[in-house]
Design a protein around this motif. Sequence first.
Motif, short mmCIF file in Angstrom:
data_model
loop_
_atom_site.label_atom_id
_atom_site.label_comp_id
_atom_site.label_asym_id
_atom_site.label_seq_id
_atom_site.Cartn_x
_atom_site.Cartn_y
_atom_site.Cartn_z
N LYS A 184 34.07 39.41 48.44
CA LYS A 184 34.92 38.55 47.61
C LYS A 184 36.32 38.41 48.21
CE LYS A 184 32.50 37.32 43.93
NZ LYS A 184 32.33 35.90 43.51
N VAL A 185 36.88 39.52 48.68
CA VAL A 185 38.21 39.48 49.29
C VAL A 185 38.18 38.62 50.55
CG1 VAL A 185 39.99 40.86 50.45
CG2 VAL A 185 38.92 41.71 48.34
N ARG A 186 37.17 38.83 51.37
CA ARG A 186 37.06 38.07 52.62
C ARG A 186 36.99 36.56 52.37
NH1 ARG A 186 31.49 39.04 54.94
NH2 ARG A 186 31.06 37.46 53.34
N ASP A 187 36.12 36.16 51.47
CA ASP A 187 35.90 34.73 51.23
C ASP A 187 37.05 34.08 50.47
OD1 ASP A 187 33.48 35.15 52.47
OD2 ASP A 187 32.31 35.20 50.61
N LEU A 188 37.62 34.82 49.52
CA LEU A 188 38.70 34.25 48.72
C LEU A 188 39.99 34.15 49.55
CD1 LEU A 188 39.09 33.09 45.95
CD2 LEU A 188 39.65 35.37 45.09
#
Length: 333
Positions: A275-279
């Motif tokens: 989630k952190v990577r994509d957001l």
Amino acid sequence: RLEKHGPNRLEGAKKESLAKRFLNQMKDPMILVLLSAAALSLWASGGEDWIDAVIILVIVVVNALISISQEDNAQKALEAGEKEKALAAFTAAREWGSGEAAYQAGLLHQEQKQEAAAEWAFVEAAVLGKKEAAWQVYQMLKEARPEQSRVFLKLAAEAVRNLEISENYTEAIAWYRKLAEEKDGTACLRLGWMVSQGEGAEKDAGKALGWYEKAVAYGCEDARKNLGELAFSLGQQAEEKAGNGTGNQAFLDRERALTYYRKAQAQEQDGAMEKVRDLALALGKEKEKQGRDQEALAFYEESMALDSQDARLQAARLQVDPQKETYDLEKAL
């Protein structure tokens, strides 16, 4: 000591019922051993040696009743002002495994300036689940033996759990807050849970998250799971809100979601890293559209650190353009 630490009792303490006093006797280690022996005897014999089990149970019941009787005698003597007689009766009840009697004996020893005897009585009561006694030992030890004192702070928090289980939420929260002020992680964990469930307080996920963070900061490893799960859930809610919104507010909601996901990732919550990577990648692209290249690059680099190839390409493109403030050919290459 009274001037320094205040009164030994919480205001408004209620007298315990006979049933509760009887159950409290069951916390004595020797009683637990006897009950375990009775259960083991029944199990090993397939129920044939029930007489042995009954004898053990009778011993346990008689032990509890004698202890309660001794407590009552001590309380009557105390109310009559016969403190020596009361101390003798409380001491006798202690021998039968009464945590309340040990606590009351500790108070009387303390009043008579017998600090060593008071400490031992309080320690005994604390082990038997008397939260007030655990608090007393903590107060007595926290300056001279701070590491040892923390053990009794934890014991107090575990004893307060009984108030929570019995749905005495108001008193439980008062105790947990008192312990939290002393940086007890277990108390912060329980406060977080109660606030998250709306038990004795208004339901508030944000405040619950704050309590979980304090619990982890104070060394409560058990709080990490709660913190990770709640932070991830809040991130999902913020992300969903952003998906239903538009403009700057949607962007702010995505930033808030990223903040929650970062907290979840720090606790190694499943799915948080992705989630952190994509957001971060998505926010970088939005910042770039706004012409805020430095901020965009920071988001890209965060996503790159989590192995996003797309973020690497985006960052390289920003840094290879000599017309941009982010120009850095070496990094771009």
